[in-house]
Design an enzyme around this catalytic site. Sequence first.
Site, mmCIF file in Angstrom:
data_model
loop_
_atom_site.group_PDB
_atom_site.id
_atom_site.type_symbol
_atom_site.label_atom_id
_atom_site.label_comp_id
_atom_site.label_asym_id
_atom_site.label_seq_id
_atom_site.Cartn_x
_atom_site.Cartn_y
_atom_site.Cartn_z
ATOM 1 N N ASN A 149 0.451 5.778 9.481
ATOM 2 C CA ASN A 149 1.581 5.957 8.571
ATOM 3 C C ASN A 149 1.016 6.424 7.230
ATOM 4 O OD1 ASN A 149 3.819 5.774 6.954
ATOM 5 N ND2 ASN A 149 3.835 3.537 6.848
ATOM 6 N N LYS B 49 2.603 7.388 4.696
ATOM 7 C CA LYS B 49 3.516 7.110 3.572
ATOM 8 C C LYS B 49 3.707 8.405 2.759
ATOM 9 C CE LYS B 49 1.628 2.501 3.580
ATOM 10 N NZ LYS B 49 1.892 1.154 3.128
ATOM 11 N N HIS C 269 10.571 0.180 8.108
ATOM 12 C CA HIS C 269 9.307 -0.199 7.455
ATOM 13 C C HIS C 269 9.618 -1.082 6.239
ATOM 14 C CE1 HIS C 269 5.636 0.160 5.092
ATOM 15 N NE2 HIS C 269 5.033 0.413 6.238
ATOM 16 N N GLU D 38 8.641 -1.058 3.309
ATOM 17 C CA GLU D 38 8.918 -0.334 2.052
ATOM 18 C C GLU D 38 10.341 0.221 2.052
ATOM 19 O OE1 GLU D 38 5.376 2.048 2.328
ATOM 20 O OE2 GLU D 38 4.221 0.213 2.023
ATOM 21 N N GLU E 117 4.502 -6.512 10.895
ATOM 22 C CA GLU E 117 3.779 -6.206 9.665
ATOM 23 C C GLU E 117 4.166 -7.219 8.592
ATOM 24 O OE1 GLU E 117 2.510 -1.833 9.537
ATOM 25 O OE2 GLU E 117 4.535 -1.907 8.740
ATOM 26 N N GLY F 162 -0.877 -3.074 2.482
ATOM 27 C CA GLY F 162 -1.437 -2.427 1.295
ATOM 28 C C GLY F 162 -2.131 -3.371 0.334
ATOM 29 N N SER G 32 -3.141 -3.943 6.308
ATOM 30 C CA SER G 32 -4.544 -3.930 5.864
ATOM 31 C C SER G 32 -5.540 -3.838 7.016
ATOM 32 C CB SER G 32 -4.830 -5.144 4.979
ATOM 33 O OG SER G 32 -4.067 -5.066 3.791
HETATM 34 C C1 PEP Z 1 1.863 0.318 6.732
HETATM 35 O O1 PEP Z 1 2.176 1.103 5.857
HETATM 36 O O2 PEP Z 1 2.569 0.200 7.723
HETATM 37 C C2 PEP Z 1 0.645 -0.489 6.561
HETATM 38 C C3 PEP Z 1 0.337 -1.373 7.461
HETATM 39 O O3 PEP Z 1 -0.116 -0.235 5.424
HETATM 40 P P1 PEP Z 1 -1.639 -0.711 5.159
HETATM 41 O O4 PEP Z 1 -2.413 -0.440 6.416
HETATM 42 O O5 PEP Z 1 -2.090 0.101 4.007
HETATM 43 O O6 PEP Z 1 -1.587 -2.187 4.874
#
Ligand code: PEP
Length: 246
Positions: A7, A9, A93, A95, A164, A170, A209
């Site tokens: 992803n 983003k 997601h 976000e 998640e 992040g 992460s």
């Molecule tokens: C994501 O955007 O779905 C995500 C898991 O981000 P990150 O790996 O940066 O934590």
Amino acid sequence: MRLIAANWKMHKTVSETQEYISKFLKFVEHPESREILLCPPFTSLYVAGKLLEGTGVKLGAQNCFYEKEGAFTGEISLPMLKEIGCSYVIVGHSERRHIFGESDETINRKLVACLEEGIRPILCVGEKLEDREAGMTFKVVETQIRLALSGIEEHIDRIDIAYEPVWAIGTGVPATPEDAVAVHRFIKELIKDLNPKSEGKTRILYGGSVKPGNASEFMKHSEIEGLLVGGASLDPESFAKIVYSF
Ligand code: PEP
């Protein structure tokens, strides 16, 4: 087959996308051994679709709208995504939920639209830190899944789910593999309850992460059927290391 999804983003212009994909494809071998998915921003999807044609690497979008067309300024429909080669869409997601106020009802409508269009959605769920600290992780995840899948339980086999935890996205602080496994087992039981026929067809991915240094710790657990990777997917070599971490 396990699914490893990137992803991006809101990162990468068209030229940066071209550069990434030409580097990334050099690392790809045995694309039939695992499903590899890139989800660039909308503006890069067309060129990414052209570059990925025939490589076995799949293309997905990070969001969609549920209507097919019409007066919905700024939105992108599923037929538009399908025509340029998207076979997946990330839906709900964190976000989208927390920055853009996407509701469980909207997420449900997007899932319905994905099923109608024949695009496989990856439904994202996960608790906030305050939910975890209040011992509400399972309740929050259960509510998100039940509302998202309301009325489409019989098609759960055509949907994947990414767990998640919001506090892990992040932040550089992943869930422990053991905590992730506990939630994955819970989700598996829940979807079996909602539709016994979906067993073994809906993959449960972990996201939050994930890095080249910790991916194998997650992937050594059979309950973790894939990964959704944000920050560490932005570098082609780093994402390839995660793809081949198991
Ligand atoms: C994501 O955007 O779905 C995500 C898991 O981000 P990150 O790996 O940066 O934590």
